[in-house]
Design a protein around this motif. Structure first.
Motif, PDB file in Angstrom:
ATOM      1  N   THR A  69     111.083  10.942-109.723  1.00 50.63           N
ATOM      2  CA  THR A  69     111.451  12.294-109.307  1.00 50.63           C
ATOM      3  C   THR A  69     112.938  12.807-109.002  1.00 50.63           C
ATOM      4  O   THR A  69     112.935  13.926-108.235  1.00 50.63           O
ATOM      5  N   ARG A  70     113.739  12.221-109.233  1.00 54.47           N
ATOM      6  CA  ARG A  70     115.059  12.605-109.133  1.00 54.47           C
ATOM      7  C   ARG A  70     115.350  13.846-109.699  1.00 54.47           C
ATOM      8  O   ARG A  70     116.483  14.575-109.365  1.00 54.47           O
ATOM      9  N   MET A  71     114.870  14.059-110.881  1.00 51.16           N
ATOM     10  CA  MET A  71     114.983  15.204-111.829  1.00 51.16           C
ATOM     11  C   MET A  71     113.717  16.216-111.787  1.00 51.16           C
ATOM     12  O   MET A  71     112.805  15.323-112.200  1.00 51.16           O
ATOM     13  N   GLU A  72     113.773  17.240-111.610  1.00 59.42           N
ATOM     14  CA  GLU A  72     112.508  18.067-111.291  1.00 59.42           C
ATOM     15  C   GLU A  72     111.978  18.491-112.546  1.00 59.42           C
ATOM     16  O   GLU A  72     110.825  19.065-112.585  1.00 59.42           O
TER      17      GLU A  72
ATOM     18  N   GLU B  44     102.027  19.099-112.684  1.00 60.27           N
ATOM     19  CA  GLU B  44     101.957  17.567-111.962  1.00 60.27           C
ATOM     20  C   GLU B  44     103.415  17.220-111.663  1.00 60.27           C
ATOM     21  O   GLU B  44     103.393  16.599-110.632  1.00 60.27           O
ATOM     22  N   ALA B  45     104.390  17.606-112.422  1.00 60.07           N
ATOM     23  CA  ALA B  45     105.632  17.065-111.898  1.00 60.07           C
ATOM     24  C   ALA B  45     106.008  17.832-110.608  1.00 60.07           C
ATOM     25  O   ALA B  45     106.762  17.094-109.931  1.00 60.07           O
ATOM     26  N   ALA B  46     105.940  19.084-110.448  1.00 64.37           N
ATOM     27  CA  ALA B  46     106.023  19.834-109.342  1.00 64.37           C
ATOM     28  C   ALA B  46     105.501  19.092-108.380  1.00 64.37           C
ATOM     29  O   ALA B  46     105.861  19.030-106.937  1.00 64.37           O
ATOM     30  N   SER B  47     104.004  18.801-108.500  1.00 66.82           N
ATOM     31  CA  SER B  47     103.389  18.092-106.903  1.00 66.82           C
ATOM     32  C   SER B  47     103.808  16.871-106.898  1.00 66.82           C
ATOM     33  O   SER B  47     104.019  16.416-105.642  1.00 66.82           O
TER      34      SER B  47
END
Length: 508
Positions: A10-13, A38-41
């Motif tokens: 999750t280092r890049m959002e 999903e990425a945001a969560s």
């Protein structure tokens, strides 16, 4: 599929970057695309944890390592049950499950999902740590083993991350802890589990149940048909529907084959559900005391019998629900007009038609093997037939010896000619290990379809029924029929040319 580290992931959002990185870290190839929510969560959860984890882990500690070992978006094969995040101890005894939600969904839905997850996870783990993270409110919930849901803080989740049992975690091969066949019970095979509601419906079953119940409310004399090959979960769905409908009305549940012990237990214990063998009913059944009719394995009824049930439920203006295996492989192979006519009658008469996709309990290699066994021109192929044994017995004495050997290993022998014929076979029974003997009577005809030399079709139907109910392992004993042995062995080995080098042995 490999486990990943939540911090590294999750280092890049940006969802695309997370997708590409996840594919690299997990080794899942191009099979997974991570959506924006999903990425945001994921990123929001990682941020919540990393605000507190370094201090909780202690100074100069590799706190990043506590975020190792997570399987993201794992789906149990064939069932479609998905877990957002799982971390499993290497021995499978401990599991951390975190569900991710971008928006608030209400505590009851949170509890229900975590409770369902615990059901699936309990087949593997003795200790389950259950959490749900709501991104929109930055809120965590936890569910304990007694089903109590409460709001909690990041420190509660971090305490589990630091738990000694999860330091030695599973890095890959999560699938070995989840056999899809373990999760959909057979009400007839394990009636106590069904009666105690120790089961959950798959997403497709739950959707079909909802659609059928809605349909019953709209139509005056509804006829819902549910079809699918063996092992898709049709029987569990219609038994669940029978219980649901029996809360307000008395239901007649018919089975097209021979009733088993489980049927009688369910008949005694289920209130307002009468379970009977369809063939035992009189020509024009009296449905006056019932408010619904459900038929299991309906394709095994004669067209005439099925037509009577359709007409009688219309006259009584009560709902009819029929579940059946379309028997496509069998009907194509045998040209079974009666079986096809019954299935056609159901499909043309029903007011709602639902077809299961996929298969849950049958062994996929076995089903692929069965297709080619019934017709050598059908080559679906499968990369691994290791669960199938094909062996040869020269005569009756050798056959008896080998059959006894496999039965001692837990195989169920399916009799190709039971005393009562097909009616004597336990239709809809399922077995982990199946044993079947093919003798001199079996051969391939000019069109490469498996047939019986004496012209009978029932042994082929029983072969299909027995093999399609195999859950794990299959053994075929070929007795006194060397040509058939080599043909079947060629299917097992995926080598169509195997029989050619042995032509001289077969035709001396």
């Amino acid at each position: 599929m490999k486990a990943v580290n939540l911090l590294l992931l999750t280092r890049m959002e940006d969802p695309r970057a997370i997708t590409w990185l996840y594919r690299e870290l997990s080794g899942c190839g191009k099979n997974k695309t991570i959506s924006p929510h999903e990425a945001a969560s994921l990123c929001s959860l990682a941020h919540l944890i990393t605000k507190t984890l370094p201090d909780a882990a202690g100074p100069e500690t590799d706190w990043v390592g506590y975020l190792d070992g997570f399987f993201f978006s794992y789906v149990i094969e064939h069932i479609g049950k998905e877990f957002d995040l799982l971390k499993i101890s290497s021995d499978g005894e401990y599991v951390l499950n975190i569900e991710l939600k971008s928006e608030e969904i209400g505590e009851e839905r949170v509890r229900k999902q975590l409770e369902q997850n615990r059901y699936y996870l309990s087949n593997t783990a003795h200790t389950i740590f259950s959490f749900t993270y709501i991104m929109s409110t930055d809120t965590l919930y936890s569910l304990n083993e007694k089903g109590y849901l409460k709001k909690c803080g990041a420190e509660d989740l971090i305490r589990i991350l630091l738990h000694p049992s999860l330091r030695d975690y599973l890095e890959e091969g999560i699938g070995r802890f989840f056999r899809s066949s373990d999760y959909l019970i057979s009400p007839v095979a394990v009636p106590e589990k069904f009666l105690q509601k120790q089961y959950f419906l798959t997403n497709q079953q739950a959707d079909f149940k909802r659609r059928i119940l809605m349909h019953l409310k709209k139509e005056e004399a509804p006829f819902a048909a549910v079809t699918g090959i063996g092992g898709t979960g049709k029987t569990l769905l219609i038994f669940d529907l029978a219980v649901e409908l029996s809360k307000k009305r008395k239901i007649l549940f018919l089975h097209a084959g021979q009733l088993r012990k489980g049927h009688f237990i369910l008949d005694r214990r289920l209130k307002n559900v009468d379970i009977r063998a369809a063939e035992e009913l009189e020509e024009s059944p009296d449905l006056s005391e019932y408010s619904g009719l459900i038929i299991d394995e309906a394709a095994y009824l004669s067209p005439e019998k099925m037509r009577i049930f359709v007409n009688e439920t219309k006259k009584a203006r009560i709902p009819l629900i029929a579940a059946y295996d379309p028997l496509q492989l069998l009907n194509e192979r045998t040209g079974d007009a009666a079986g096809s006519e019954t299935a056609d009658l159901i499909q043309k008469s029903c007011t709602l038609f639902l077809a299961f996709t996929g298969n849950i309990r049958i062994n996929r290699p076995v089903y692929s093997f069965l297709r080619t066994l019934l017709c050598l021109k059908d080559h679906p192929g499968h990369p691994d037939y290791s669960c199938i044994d094909v062996i040869y017995a020269a005569d009756e004495e050798e056959c008896s010896l080998l059959v006894r050997h496999y039965r001692q290993k837990g195989y169920k022998l399916i009799n190709s000619r039971p005393a009562a014929g097909l009616k004597g076979l336990s239709i809809a029974s399922e077995y982990d290990k199946v044993l079947f003997v093919l003798d001199e009577n079996y051969a391939y005809d000019d069109s490469l379809h498996l047939c019986c030399r004496d012209g009978s079709e029932e042994p082929i139907r029983i072969l299909y029924e027995g093999l399609s109910r195999t859950r794990e392992n299959l053994c075929l004993v070929i007795k006194g029929n060397p040509k058939l042995f080599l043909e079947v062995l060629s299917i097992r080995l995926g080598n169509k040319e195997l029989i050619q080098p042995f032509e001289s042995l077969l035709n001396p």
